[in-house]
Write a protein that holds these residues in place. Structure first.
Motif, mmCIF file in Angstrom:
data_model
loop_
_atom_site.group_PDB
_atom_site.id
_atom_site.type_symbol
_atom_site.label_atom_id
_atom_site.label_comp_id
_atom_site.label_asym_id
_atom_site.label_seq_id
_atom_site.Cartn_x
_atom_site.Cartn_y
_atom_site.Cartn_z
ATOM 1 N N ARG A 1 0.841 -1.206 0.000
ATOM 2 C CA ARG A 1 0.000 0.000 0.000
ATOM 3 C C ARG A 1 0.874 1.255 0.000
ATOM 4 O O ARG A 1 0.611 2.197 -0.765
ATOM 5 N N ASP A 2 1.920 1.276 0.827
ATOM 6 C CA ASP A 2 2.788 2.451 0.897
ATOM 7 C C ASP A 2 3.531 2.663 -0.421
ATOM 8 O O ASP A 2 3.700 3.799 -0.880
ATOM 9 N N VAL A 3 3.989 1.570 -1.043
ATOM 10 C CA VAL A 3 4.715 1.680 -2.313
ATOM 11 C C VAL A 3 3.823 2.287 -3.384
ATOM 12 O O VAL A 3 4.210 3.229 -4.097
ATOM 13 N N LEU A 4 2.613 1.770 -3.510
ATOM 14 C CA LEU A 4 1.717 2.247 -4.564
ATOM 15 C C LEU A 4 1.190 3.641 -4.260
ATOM 16 O O LEU A 4 0.951 4.439 -5.184
ATOM 17 N N THR A 5 1.016 3.961 -2.987
ATOM 18 C CA THR A 5 0.601 5.314 -2.629
ATOM 19 C C THR A 5 1.677 6.315 -2.995
ATOM 20 O O THR A 5 1.397 7.392 -3.548
ATOM 21 N N THR A 6 2.929 5.974 -2.705
ATOM 22 C CA THR A 6 4.048 6.849 -3.068
ATOM 23 C C THR A 6 4.121 7.015 -4.577
ATOM 24 O O THR A 6 4.327 8.126 -5.087
#
Length: 607
Positions: free
Chosen positions: A537-542
């Motif tokens: 989730r953090d990777v794709l949000t970034t």
């Protein structure tokens, strides 16, 4: 080829000559010292006037000094040449590693590879020191000694030449036959022991948790015992050869006495000269004794060279992209050998990505086989990746996901057409493609350094503020502050950080490098479901916030609102998975809204 590696390990004639010359003078001084000493003692027993002994006394002193001086110079010159050449060997080895890594190293265990690139490479220095130089010095010394003895007594010279020939033939044949098997076994067992020890140390926490330490220690002890037995056999071989040479040395003396005695009895040869020709073989055999030892060293060097060459071959294996090949200009990316033949030049800059909504990456009928595999892992893959896309690649283990990631980063060769920014990758150097398409592997490597140094590895000109900013982007800002900032150590291979933190540090490096397209191969491997989901989730949000183009290979369920595309690989074939939600594609000017509603959409992938 092993021969090419061994030629690299041997210094050129200009660099090797000083050591060989000094070694030859030292050996000749040792023979002359014994000859002069034998003559002096025997002549002194006749009690002549001291004036008749002056020359012999001076000779003994001179040869004693020159033997030591030339021995020192030989050690200095020969080791300097060998060590300098070893640096060349290591450079060549790492050049090979760069050419075949990472896809071309999968067959060699990490510990065994360590033993090969350290221990076996160090053994290659024995080629000039313990093989070539002893053979040259022994041959030259033998010839000069036989000629010198012939000037005093031709029959004694004939005996010396005959016994030397027998000693060389018998010693070399015995050494070769005894060492042929033992050296290969010794090198292999040394590598197996190194692999077992590295595996034990690196996985000690897991072994303790499952109470498997004793079993692994037992395996290490067994391998150590096997290595000791192989070492003992090699030592026995050397002992047998030395005993044979000692026996032949004594035989040379015993045979010389009756051959030369008639000349002494008839007055044709003086007593001091008789002592000289009888005792000279002892000194000569001491020098020649290095020849069978050189044969043993040659077996050891050749076995190490074969192990190094098998782990890091001079020729790029089939299926691995050759970084040094000149790109071809005919659009045929699947024949690496044609690149060099085409004579095309490498573009100086990396390909520029097109505006949003046009393909950043395009694959057409791409197939690929993982190096060493029996069959293709990808079959006829078609895929378009637009600027700003966030694509998730799903599929079971062994379906070809990692092969796809390696093809995109130009580590694995392919057939078909693969374009980056509208440019066929067959016309680009692999490094130019990798400057655009960055790969974050499923097992990122962290150096035993500070957090700062592990980030500067990606861009060494970055400031501390930039490093802290990229850590914030991947969710490691508070963690880094709690650990003491950028100077916090990460331990050997990241032992002081968790798996999720290691993946985030690797992602931070990729973001710091600024790849236009980022490929993440199983970034959640080895993580628990909660940590894995949070990381994805953090990777794709970034990526969404930055407008980055991301291809994520993952077996973890990904929230549909964070992705623009979903594709699935099964048995090497790619198909589109519908995303039933309208999402915004953030990016540069010109980006808009993309909607994936049907499996067969125009921007979809078909296989």
């Amino acid at each position: 080829m092993t021969r090419s590696l061994l030629r690299t390990a041997q210094p050129d004639a200009r660099r090797a000559a000083p050591g060989i010359a000094a070694g030859s003078l030292s050996a000749l001084s040792a023979v002359a010292l014994l000859a002069a000493s034998a003559y002096l003692i025997t002549r002194a027993a006749e009690q002549p006037p001291i004036l008749y002994l002056s020359l012999a006394v001076v000779g003994v002193r001179a040869f004693a000094l020159t033997r030591a001086v030339f021995r020192y110079l030989e050690r200095l010159a020969s080791h300097d040449a060998a060590f300098r050449q070893l640096a060349v060997v290591r450079t060549e080895l790492y050049r090979r590693l760069v050419r075949v890594a990472p896809a071309g190293l999968g067959r060699t265990d990490r510990g065994d590879l360590l033993a090969r690139v350290v221990g076996d490479v160090d053994t290659l220095q024995d080629l000039p020191l313990r093989v070539v130089q002893p053979l040259v010095v022994s041959g030259l010394t033998s010839v000069v000694a036989v000629v010198g003895v012939a000037l005093v007594s031709p029959p004694a010279a004939a005996v010396l030449a005959g016994t030397l020939t027998v000693a060389l033939v018998v010693g070399c044949v015995a050494a070769d036959r005894l060492a042929r098997r033992s050296e290969r076994m010794l090198a292999a067992r040394r590598g197996a022991l190194s692999a077992a020890v590295v595996d034990l140390v690196q996985n000690l926490d897991v072994l303790v948790a499952f109470e498997a330490v004793d079993a692994r220690l037992g395996r290490v002890a067994t391998l150590d015992a096997d290595l000791r037995r192989a070492s003992s056999r090699r030592a026995l071989t050397a002992g047998v050869v030395a005993a044979v040479l000692s026996a032949l040395s004594g035989a040379a003396v015993l045979v010389t006495i009756p051959v030369v005695a008639p000349a002494v009895a008839s007055g044709g040869l003086s007593g001091p000269a008789f002592a000289l020709v009888v005792l000279v073989p002892l000194a000569v055999f001491e020098v020649v004794g290095a020849v069978p030892t050189a044969v043993l060293a040659w077996r050891r060097v050749r076995a190490s060279g074969e192990r190094v060459d098998s782990a890091v071959p001079s020729e790029v294996p089939d299926g691995v992209v050759d970084d040094e090949a000149v790109p071809s200009g005919d659009g045929d990316a699947h024949e690496p050998g044609r690149a060099a033949a085409a004579g095309a030049t490498t573009p100086a800059t990396q390909p520029a990505l097109p505006p949003a909504a046009r393909p950043a990456l395009r694959l057409r009928d791409v197939s690929a086989t993982w190096p060493g595999a029996a069959g293709p892992a990808l079959r006829g893959v078609d895929l378009d990746v637009a600027v700003g896309d966030r694509i998730v690649v799903e599929g079971p283990s062994g379906a070809g996901k990692t092969t796809l990631a390696s093809v995109l980063a130009r580590f694995v060769e392919h057939t078909g057409r693969y374009e980056v920014g509208g440019v066929d990758t067959s016309t680009l150097a692999p490094a130019a493609v990798r400057a655009t398409v960055g790969l974050v592997e499923q097992a990122p490597y962290l150096f035993d350094e500070s957090l700062r140094q592990n980030l500067l590895f990606a861009r060494d000109t970055a400031t501390d503020d930039e490093l802290l900013a990229v850590l914030d982007r991947v969710g490691l800002g508070p963690w880094a502050d709690a650990r003491g900032g950028l100077d916090a150590p990460v331990g050997e291979r990241g032992v002081l950080v968790s798996g999720g933190q290691a993946q985030r540090i690797s992602l931070a490096r990729a973001l710091l490098r600024g790849f236009p397209v980022l490929v993440l191969d199983e970034p959640t491997a080895g993580l628990d479901p909660e940590t894995a989901g949070r990381l994805v989730r953090d990777v794709l949000t970034t990526a969404r916030d930055d407008g980055s183009t991301v291809v994520v290979v993952s077996h973890v369920e990904v929230p549909v609102e964070l992705v623009t595309r979903r594709v699935r690989i099964e048995a090497g074939r790619l198909r589109e998975v519908p995303v039933d939600v309208e999402v915004e594609v953030a990016g540069s000017a010109g980006s808009g809204v993309a909607s994936i509603a049907e499996p067969g959409a125009e921007r979809g992938a078909c296989g």
